[in-house]
Design a protein around this motif. Structure first.
Motif, PDB file in Angstrom:
ATOM      1  N   ILE A 154      51.816  32.518  43.494  1.00 42.89           N
ATOM      2  CA  ILE A 154      51.052  31.378  42.970  1.00 42.89           C
ATOM      3  C   ILE A 154      49.568  31.616  43.224  1.00 42.89           C
ATOM      4  CG2 ILE A 154      50.699  28.880  43.148  1.00 42.89           C
ATOM      5  CD1 ILE A 154      53.617  28.898  44.464  1.00 42.89           C
ATOM      6  N   MET A 155      48.777  31.572  42.174  1.00 44.07           N
ATOM      7  CA  MET A 155      47.330  31.761  42.276  1.00 44.07           C
ATOM      8  C   MET A 155      46.639  30.893  41.224  1.00 44.07           C
ATOM      9  SD  MET A 155      47.104  35.933  42.813  1.00 44.07           S
ATOM     10  CE  MET A 155      45.332  35.920  43.157  1.00 44.07           C
ATOM     11  N   PRO A 156      45.363  30.580  41.436  1.00 42.85           N
ATOM     12  CA  PRO A 156      44.662  29.794  40.415  1.00 42.85           C
ATOM     13  C   PRO A 156      44.416  30.623  39.153  1.00 42.85           C
ATOM     14  CG  PRO A 156      43.136  30.521  42.118  1.00 42.85           C
ATOM     15  CD  PRO A 156      44.506  30.888  42.594  1.00 42.85           C
ATOM     16  N   LYS A 157      44.245  29.945  38.055  1.00 48.59           N
ATOM     17  CA  LYS A 157      44.036  30.625  36.776  1.00 48.59           C
ATOM     18  C   LYS A 157      42.574  31.029  36.628  1.00 48.59           C
ATOM     19  CE  LYS A 157      45.286  30.263  31.883  1.00 48.59           C
ATOM     20  NZ  LYS A 157      45.813  29.370  30.822  1.00 48.59           N
ATOM     21  N   VAL A 158      42.204  32.063  37.381  1.00 48.81           N
ATOM     22  CA  VAL A 158      40.848  32.602  37.299  1.00 48.81           C
ATOM     23  C   VAL A 158      40.924  34.074  37.693  1.00 48.81           C
ATOM     24  CG1 VAL A 158      40.304  31.898  39.666  1.00 48.81           C
ATOM     25  CG2 VAL A 158      38.440  32.352  38.068  1.00 48.81           C
ATOM     26  N   SER A 159      40.192  34.923  37.004  1.00 47.05           N
ATOM     27  CA  SER A 159      40.223  36.355  37.289  1.00 47.05           C
ATOM     28  C   SER A 159      38.950  36.782  38.008  1.00 47.05           C
ATOM     29  CB  SER A 159      40.385  37.152  35.990  1.00 47.05           C
ATOM     30  OG  SER A 159      39.296  36.893  35.120  1.00 47.05           O
ATOM     31  N   HIS A 160      38.954  38.023  38.463  1.00 41.73           N
ATOM     32  CA  HIS A 160      37.797  38.566  39.168  1.00 41.73           C
ATOM     33  C   HIS A 160      37.731  40.056  38.847  1.00 41.73           C
ATOM     34  CE1 HIS A 160      34.530  38.505  41.858  1.00 41.73           C
ATOM     35  NE2 HIS A 160      35.149  38.881  42.973  1.00 41.73           N
ATOM     36  N   THR A 161      36.533  40.624  38.917  1.00 38.67           N
ATOM     37  CA  THR A 161      36.346  42.035  38.569  1.00 38.67           C
ATOM     38  C   THR A 161      36.481  42.959  39.778  1.00 38.67           C
ATOM     39  OG1 THR A 161      33.949  41.808  38.871  1.00 38.67           O
ATOM     40  CG2 THR A 161      34.830  41.466  36.638  1.00 38.67           C
ATOM     41  N   SER A 162      36.706  42.410  40.952  1.00 34.07           N
ATOM     42  CA  SER A 162      36.730  43.228  42.168  1.00 34.07           C
ATOM     43  C   SER A 162      37.965  44.130  42.225  1.00 34.07           C
ATOM     44  CB  SER A 162      36.707  42.331  43.403  1.00 34.07           C
ATOM     45  OG  SER A 162      37.930  41.638  43.527  1.00 34.07           O
ATOM     46  N   LYS A 163      37.836  45.241  42.946  1.00 38.18           N
ATOM     47  CA  LYS A 163      38.961  46.145  43.152  1.00 38.18           C
ATOM     48  C   LYS A 163      40.079  45.437  43.921  1.00 38.18           C
ATOM     49  CE  LYS A 163      40.241  50.695  44.962  1.00 38.18           C
ATOM     50  NZ  LYS A 163      41.465  50.200  45.611  1.00 38.18           N
ATOM     51  N   THR A 164      39.691  44.559  44.843  1.00 37.24           N
ATOM     52  CA  THR A 164      40.672  43.800  45.626  1.00 37.24           C
ATOM     53  C   THR A 164      41.590  43.011  44.702  1.00 37.24           C
ATOM     54  OG1 THR A 164      39.205  43.605  47.527  1.00 37.24           O
ATOM     55  CG2 THR A 164      40.955  41.970  47.340  1.00 37.24           C
ATOM     56  N   TYR A 165      41.004  42.320  43.744  1.00 41.17           N
ATOM     57  CA  TYR A 165      41.800  41.517  42.806  1.00 41.17           C
ATOM     58  C   TYR A 165      42.666  42.409  41.934  1.00 41.17           C
ATOM     59  CZ  TYR A 165      42.918  38.077  39.180  1.00 41.17           C
ATOM     60  OH  TYR A 165      43.573  37.254  38.295  1.00 41.17           O
ATOM     61  N   LYS A 166      42.121  43.539  41.492  1.00 41.26           N
ATOM     62  CA  LYS A 166      42.882  44.468  40.657  1.00 41.26           C
ATOM     63  C   LYS A 166      44.054  45.071  41.432  1.00 41.26           C
ATOM     64  CE  LYS A 166      38.965  45.631  37.674  1.00 41.26           C
ATOM     65  NZ  LYS A 166      37.986  46.685  37.285  1.00 41.26           N
ATOM     66  N   ASP A 167      43.845  45.314  42.734  1.00 41.53           N
ATOM     67  CA  ASP A 167      44.928  45.848  43.572  1.00 41.53           C
ATOM     68  C   ASP A 167      46.096  44.861  43.647  1.00 41.53           C
ATOM     69  OD1 ASP A 167      43.562  48.172  44.069  1.00 41.53           O
ATOM     70  OD2 ASP A 167      42.806  47.551  46.030  1.00 41.53           O
ATOM     71  N   VAL A 168      45.772  43.577  43.722  1.00 40.64           N
ATOM     72  CA  VAL A 168      46.819  42.557  43.750  1.00 40.64           C
ATOM     73  C   VAL A 168      47.580  42.547  42.431  1.00 40.64           C
ATOM     74  CG1 VAL A 168      47.296  40.077  43.917  1.00 40.64           C
ATOM     75  CG2 VAL A 168      45.610  41.112  45.437  1.00 40.64           C
ATOM     76  N   LEU A 169      46.849  42.604  41.322  1.00 42.38           N
ATOM     77  CA  LEU A 169      47.504  42.615  40.006  1.00 42.38           C
ATOM     78  C   LEU A 169      48.409  43.838  39.846  1.00 42.38           C
ATOM     79  CD1 LEU A 169      44.691  41.461  37.525  1.00 42.38           C
ATOM     80  CD2 LEU A 169      46.460  40.093  38.637  1.00 42.38           C
ATOM     81  N   THR A 170      47.943  44.982  40.348  1.00 50.18           N
ATOM     82  CA  THR A 170      48.742  46.205  40.262  1.00 50.18           C
ATOM     83  C   THR A 170      50.041  46.068  41.053  1.00 50.18           C
ATOM     84  OG1 THR A 170      46.769  47.585  39.996  1.00 50.18           O
ATOM     85  CG2 THR A 170      48.771  48.684  40.757  1.00 50.18           C
ATOM     86  N   ALA A 171      49.947  45.494  42.253  1.00 51.72           N
ATOM     87  CA  ALA A 171      51.135  45.288  43.082  1.00 51.72           C
ATOM     88  C   ALA A 171      52.119  44.345  42.409  1.00 51.72           C
ATOM     89  CB  ALA A 171      50.733  44.738  44.455  1.00 51.72           C
ATOM     90  N   VAL A 172      51.598  43.304  41.775  1.00 48.45           N
ATOM     91  CA  VAL A 172      52.432  42.337  41.063  1.00 48.45           C
ATOM     92  C   VAL A 172      53.168  43.029  39.912  1.00 48.45           C
ATOM     93  CG1 VAL A 172      52.404  40.278  39.592  1.00 48.45           C
ATOM     94  CG2 VAL A 172      51.030  40.337  41.678  1.00 48.45           C
ATOM     95  N   GLN A 173      52.437  43.836  39.152  1.00 52.80           N
ATOM     96  CA  GLN A 173      53.023  44.519  37.998  1.00 52.80           C
ATOM     97  C   GLN A 173      54.077  45.533  38.422  1.00 52.80           C
ATOM     98  OE1 GLN A 173      49.478  46.044  36.156  1.00 52.80           O
ATOM     99  NE2 GLN A 173      48.885  44.053  35.299  1.00 52.80           N
TER     100      GLN A 173
END
Length: 300
Positions: free
Chosen positions: A127-146
């Motif tokens: 569960i996360m808010p509906k907002v994105s970010h350009t940081s590598k940290t955020y991308k790492d989370v998305l990669t783990a989710v995928q």
């Protein structure tokens, strides 16, 4: 002959007496005698009836673990550098599955360790808010989710999630658009029996006023101080509405932000007993639905 018969009779009586003793001893043994202490019914009941909230010490960052009745929710996971430590801490607690993982907003000090957690544990829902970010940290989370084949549920006021016999109510985000990432923070009011806990991420004054206007119930026994005790939040009106008995500030020792700000700390201490991860280490709060008990890792 009579003497021999008497001796044989005495021997038979003696043998029967021994057999009788053995039978009594066997019937006195129950299944519980073969169970380890932690598996006995006397120990199992309190574990299922107790809600535990751990405010894990991750320095200048947030990480909270909620467990009840064998179910769990992790709210944030510290900075990038905290990821392995958070994973090890959870494993040492016997955690193998997290029913819910909440990333309150896409700042590193809240979602930095989430990719480690997602990679290492079985995850029910993210569960996360509906907002994105350009940081590598955020991308790492998305990669783990995928990689896990999971999806992210967009947090929104009005949602609720069961954690055993406890319920996590999402109070914010109320709107779809905000100016800053902090303002997207997921706010959760956890209820268990007569007790309540409020988790606030890094909400700002605008969110506190929004929550006050929304007429949602904010009352809580324990308040996780918004934004590490910053003066950008923790308004008097908000504190008055929550009416907490206890406050927890997740904050790093001698941090560069000056958190918690002195005026906020004074304001909080005027209304509640305050605990801080920089002074108390990991803070463990338990509830039986009526009473609150607090234990700290250390005392300064």
């Amino acid at each position: 002959m009579k003497k021999s018969l008497r001796i044989i009779s005495l021997l038979l009586i003696f043998i029967l007496a021994l057999t009788g003793c053995q039978e009594v001893k066997q019937t006195s043994i129950t299944a519980a005698d073969h169970l380890p202490p932690e598996s006995s019914s006397q120990n199992a009941l309190p574990k299922s009836d107790v809600l535990t909230v751990k405010y894990i010490d991750v320095d200048q960052a947030d990480c909270m673990l909620i467990t009840q009745g064998g179910f769990s929710m992790l709210i944030d996971a510290g900075n990038n550098a905290d990821g392995e430590m958070v994973v090890e801490y959870l494993k040492n607690l016997g955690i193998s599955k997290l029913d819910y993982v909440v990333g309150t907003h896409p700042h590193e000090d809240h979602i930095g360790g989430l990719d480690n957690v997602i990679n290492e544990f079985e995850i029910g829902q993210i569960i996360m808010p509906k907002v994105s970010h350009t940081s590598k940290t955020y991308k790492d989370v998305l990669t783990a989710v995928q990689k896990k084949g999971l999806k992210i549920t967009a947090a929104k006021a009005g949602q609720s999630y069961s954690i055993g016999s406890a319920t996590a109510h999402v109070l914010s985000p109320v709107k779809d658009k905000y100016d800053g990432l902090n303002e997207y923070s997921v706010v959760i009011r956890l209820t268990y029996g007569d007790n309540a806990f409020l988790f606030t991420g890094d909400i700002e004054k605008v969110n506190e006023n929004e929550l006050l206007s929304s007429k949602q119930t904010l009352l809580a026994d324990v308040l996780k101080s918004p934004h590490h005790g910053s003066r950008t939040s923790n308004t008097q009106g908000f504190i008055n509405a929550v009416q907490p008995k206890y406050g927890v500030i997740c904050v790093g020792k001698d941090n560069s932000y000056g958190h918690p700000h002195s005026e906020v700390l004074k304001r909080l201490e005027n209304h509640m007993t305050v605990y801080r991860t920089d002074k108390n280490g990991t803070i463990t709060v338990t509830s039986n639905g009526t009473d609150i008990n607090i234990e700290t890792e250390k005392q300064e």
